[in-house]
Every structure is written in structure tokens, then in C-alpha cells.
Design an enzyme around this catalytic site. Structure first.
Site, PDB file in Angstrom:
ATOM      1  N   LYS B 107     -10.608 -10.410   4.893  1.00 59.81           N
ATOM      2  CA  LYS B 107     -10.870 -11.717   4.297  1.00 59.81           C
ATOM      3  C   LYS B 107     -10.018 -12.837   4.886  1.00 59.81           C
ATOM      4  CE  LYS B 107     -10.563 -10.195  -0.090  1.00 59.81           C
ATOM      5  NZ  LYS B 107     -10.714 -10.200  -1.571  1.00 59.81           N
ATOM      6  N   GLU B 177      -4.192  -8.471  -2.746  1.00 61.90           N
ATOM      7  CA  GLU B 177      -4.681  -9.389  -1.711  1.00 61.90           C
ATOM      8  C   GLU B 177      -4.952 -10.771  -2.333  1.00 61.90           C
ATOM      9  OE1 GLU B 177      -5.138  -8.979   1.610  1.00 61.90           O
ATOM     10  OE2 GLU B 177      -6.192 -10.876   1.925  1.00 61.90           O
ATOM     11  N   HIS B 181      -2.592 -14.978  -2.392  1.00 60.02           N
ATOM     12  CA  HIS B 181      -3.059 -16.350  -2.185  1.00 60.02           C
ATOM     13  C   HIS B 181      -2.529 -17.323  -3.235  1.00 60.02           C
ATOM     14  CE1 HIS B 181      -6.150 -14.160   0.182  1.00 60.02           C
ATOM     15  NE2 HIS B 181      -6.022 -15.206   0.969  1.00 60.02           N
TER      16      HIS B 181
END
Lengths: 315, 315
Positions: B107, B177, B181
Site C-alpha cells: 500500500k 500498517e 499512518h
């Protein structure tokens, strides 16, 4: 950068819109265009303002064929013609050794089915033809291929479109192509209708046409790639308002299926109401034309459906 | 019919879901799978019930490489690893002469950017790698390529996802993951967090994570094909609920642009709320794996983004 040189067959609503879209592109120019009455060629590129310069011809397709080395790709913008017409035109091009690419905005299942038979001739000529590259089939059936990815079983694909045009006579052939799908009408009957008869028909429904179970090739193009196992799982219909530019309903592709966990659900692809039929047909047709050139460049030849590839971005 | 033989790198939530999806497919079987602790190979095909049979190994990737002639394609299902990890794994495969295909559900922009440098090595090995084949990038960025067709100018692409999972620890790496962010977090910091720390973080927000301006590779993959001319025109964000299976918002790709007539509008691709993250990631990854095999069959090799091709239907 060498621009992609395009020939457009058909100078009605779609053909004219194609000239306007290509004018906004850096990568391409339309160098030839024709309709049943005449044709035009210009190496510099043709805009819709040039259409009055048409040279009359009794065989305008023949004139375009003579120019075959002057363009790289053909966009077939000819709705409402008998099924055999486009395959017979392609046969003329291949017989004369044209070895470029084609895309079309054909819609009818029977027309595309017939077109598919040109595969061997196209391969022999190292040509590529991508069929059904407009909105439906085209943009919306390609969206169905994407939507199908999330499911292990597909229940159905439903395409329900809304089109609004303020003056029906800008798209005479397209309207006739739609009327041909009404109960009791055929392609030939719609083609033969005088404008005054169309007016009368539209007066009875306040300018609106509601079409259900249309014979659109989304079904065979989706079956071809395995999204559905039966043509009956695909349905196309919609409402056309021939008196208002505003769409009567939002054009929506809905794919319903079951995920690997057994959940039933629907993905939707919805076109913005402000986008016209012309924008949603011409854009994809040009994106697929670039894809067709990519295929040819990679020595992949023959007849394909728009569901098989992603259109590319024509800049 | 010879089934497509797949090796899966990663046996976490996504890897396990991949086994379950492939079990429903006639055209494919998973013959090898590994994680950091061990691996499994079975010519007959592996189901998620077989995972307890893992053979421990200190170099499970090395064991999978030894089996390189036993499978046709690799699905890389490894979220939340340092950017360099996947390219280094691919280097190991290419050095040992593996010449099959790969897809991944990577991603991060920086990870895919680094991955893109493997193009020459892949070409030399007559291999194909399609990057970013999950939901976003993947399904939703491909939908953006389709949506872009109707416009002559693209203003922005907005991807706003909703994910609901009833137990966050089924997808530990995926959640990490996402946490990476959040403002103040990094991939390494998220990776090092103990489960109890994750629990504490989630307790503060009632189990919800809202993420904005995520570093997702939809931006470079859409720029690569010309949908946007600037990475800033693509934004990815969303809300994850780690305590309820129901999605907090409907996952939606919205592309806004201007048509050739100067009309501003937005096309939308909306995923059904009942479809899980796993269904929307694994399905596309397998469809792209079949596309990667198609590319190899046509002698088209190298490194590609998922925005360049339509996934195929894996039956």
C-alpha cells in the site's frame, strides 16, 4: 511527439463530439471523417467547425479507405445501422490491407456478435478491433469487471442509465437506436421513421423514453470474460429525456454477488449527473483506441471486447 | 485443465483469507505458503485448516524459493514490513532464476516506489510483477482509471474507506500498517508496539481509527498512467472500526473532473458495505495474478502498477 492520427466513421452527434473531445487532447488529432454523404481529410487535424467543408461522395467509406496510410486508428461512431453494416465495412478495410486499429461504440448484442466473426481477418492483417467501447457496453461493463473481483459468485449485473438531451435532433441516430429497443419497434422500423413521427412518439410520453431489457452487448462481453455464466444475469435499461439536459435518473452499474465468506452485497459505479452521454461514450472510445494501439505494438492482434482491457488515458 | 499454482508469502489475516478464496476457485490452487516462522508445501492444494501443519524454518522464504518450479505465481501478502523488505525478497527470487509472476497488496507509496526499481531484473528473468493489487491501491485506483475516461481534466481523486472488523487481532499486521499512518507514528514504531499497547491506543478512540492523507500508492500509480499530473490530486483516508464488523462508512472512490463541454462532475465507485476488507483485497490480487500470467504468456515482462491493466476474472 507524434500525434495519434484518428479517422472517424460517422459525422452525427457522436462523430462531432469526438472532434470536440480530441481538440482538447495533446496526444491525438482527427485527420479524417465521413458520413453517408461525404468526407473530409486534413493532415493538420479537423475541428467541428470544419464539417461544412465536407466533400460530397457516393462512396465516402471508399474515400477513407484510400487514405488508409494517413491514420493509425479508426473510431466507428455509427449507431442505428443494420447489424451487418460495420462488419462489411471492416471487411472492406481489411481487404485493402489496412492494418491499423479500430474501436466502436456499437451497442446491440447481435451486432457485436456478428462483428466477433472478423477475428481471423483482423489477425491476418495484424489489426486490432475493440468492440463496445462507449458507455454501455464500455465504461459501465468494464466497471462490472472490476466490481466482480470482490465476489466468488455473481448474481446479476444491472445497468440503469439516465440520459438528458435538450434537443433530440442533435442525436437523431442515437435516439433511433434507442427507439428500436421499444416493444413493437425494430432497428429498421426506427431507421425508417420520419422526424415528424419521432416527434409524435415523443409527444405521447412528454419527451421521455423508458427502456427495459435492452439488447445491449454488455451481456455477451461480460460472459466472454467470465463475470457471468448466463446472459440473463445482465440487464440494461434506462430513461432518456429528450427535452431536458438534466438526467432523469443517475446512470448506475450495480453488481450483486456473494463474497467468499458468504456475504451478499452490491458494488455500484455511479456516473456524475452533469456528464453527458457524449462525454461518457467518446472518452472511453478514445481510451480504448490508445489501448488498441498498445495491443498492436505488443503484436497482440484480433477482435476483443471492451471488458477484456482497461482503457488507457489519452492525454 | 491445469490449475494455476500459487505461492503465498505471508500467513496472517490476508494470507489465510487467500487460502479460503482460492478454495472456491476452479482455476487455481495454493500449493505453498510461508510466514516468518515456517512454511508449507502441498501439490494438492492448501486450505486454511492445513496451517497447523507448518514446518518450522529459519529461512522460510528460502524454502519457498527452493520450490520455485512448483508454482506459477506468487501473491505477496505481507503488510507492515520495512519498504526494502519486498524488493529484497524479489531479488532473492530473481537471483535464483524464478521466472514466474507476482502480485502484491502493498500500500505505501515509498514501498511501491522502491519496488518499481526491480523492473530491469524482472525483465531479464522474463517475469512480471504487478504492484498494488489490493483494494487501495488496486480495485479503487483501477476504478479511478475508468472514471477518468469521461473527463478532459481531472481535479482530484478521493478514496475514503470504511473497514469494520470485529476482532482487531485477526489482522494484526494490517492494523499496525494503518496505525503507522497516524500522526506521530512510523512503520517501525507500529511494528514494535506490543498488542497491549495497541489495545490501549484503541481504547482511547472506542476502537476506531480515523486516517487522513495516508501515504498510499494510489497517487504514484494514478500519476504513472496519466490520470493525474500531480500526486497532491490523490487523497486516501478512511475510518477503521476494530470492534464491529459493520463498516463505519461506505468505501467510496470519487473522481472529480471537467468534461469536454466544460461541465464539472464526479463519478463514484462504492463498495457494498457487506464486503470485507479481505474480499476486496484478495479478489483483485488474484484477478491481477491471472492478468500477470496473461502478460507473461504474451512476452510482456517487467514491473507494472495495478492501474495499467484490468484484473481478469479468476474462475
Amino acid at each position: 511527439m507524434k500525434k495519434i492520427r484518428i479517422a472517424v466513421l460517422g459525422a452525427g452527434g457522436l462523430g462531432k463530439a469526438c472532434l470536440d473531445v480530441v481538440k482538447k487532447k495533446k496526444e491525438a488529432k482527427v485527420v479524417a471523417i465521413c458520413d453517408s454523404a461525404g468526407y473530409l481529410y486534413s493532415e493538420k487535424g479537423i475541428g467541428s467547425e470544419d464539417l461544412r467543408k465536407f466533400k460530397p461522395s457516393k462512396d465516402s467509406i471508399g474515400e477513407i479507405i484510400k487514405l488508409k496510410d494517413k491514420y493509425d486508428g479508426i473510431f466507428v461512431a455509427l449507431p442505428n445501422l443494420p447489424n451487418e453494416f460495420i462488419p462489411s465495412v471492416v471487411k472492406r478495410f481489411t481487404k485493402r490491407g489496412y492494418n491499423g486499429v479500430y474501436t466502436c461504440a456499437l451497442k446491440r448484442t447481435s451486432a457485436i456478435k456478428l462483428m466477433m466473426k472478423s477475428d481471423a481477418a483482423l489477425k491476418k492483417n495484424r489489426s486490432v478491433y475493440i468492440a463496445g467501447c462507449g458507455a454501455t457496453p464500455g465504461l459501465l461493463s468494464a466497471a462490472a469487471v472490476l466490481a466482480a473481483q470482490s465476489f466468488v459468485e455473481i448474481e446479476d449485473v444491472n445497468i440503469w442509465w439516465g440520459v438528458g438531451i435538450s434537443n433530440w435532433d442533435t442525436y437523431r441516430a442515437t435516439i433511433r437506436e434507442d427507439i428500436a429497443h421499444l416493444p413493437g419497434y425494430t432497428v429498421n422500423r426506427a431507421k425508417r421513421m420520419r422526424d415528424s413521427e419521432i416527434e409524435r412518439l415523443l409527444n405521447r410520453t412528454d419527451g421521455k423514453l423508458e427502456l427495459r431489457e435492452m439488447e445491449h452487448a454488455d451481456d455477451i462481453l461480460l460472459k466472454r470474460v467470465g463475470v457471468v455464466d448466463s446472459l440473463r444475469k445482465v440487464s440494461v435499461g434506462g430513461i432518456m429525456d429528450t427535452r431536458h439536459a438534466k438526467k432523469p435518473v443517475s446512470t448506475t452499474m450495480t453488481l450483486t454477488g456473494t463474497t467468499f465468506e458468504g456475504k451478499r452485497s452490491s458494488h455500484k459505479f455511479i456516473l456524475g449527473d452533469e456528464t453527458s452521454m457524449a462525454a461518457n461514450v467518446i472518452g472511453p472510445a478514445l481510451g480504448y483506441l490508445k489501448r488498441a494501439l498498445w495491443l498492436k505494438e505488443h503484436k497482440i492482434y484480433g477482435m476483443f471486447g471492451s471488458t477484456e482491457f482497461m482503457p488507457m488515458i489519452l492525454k
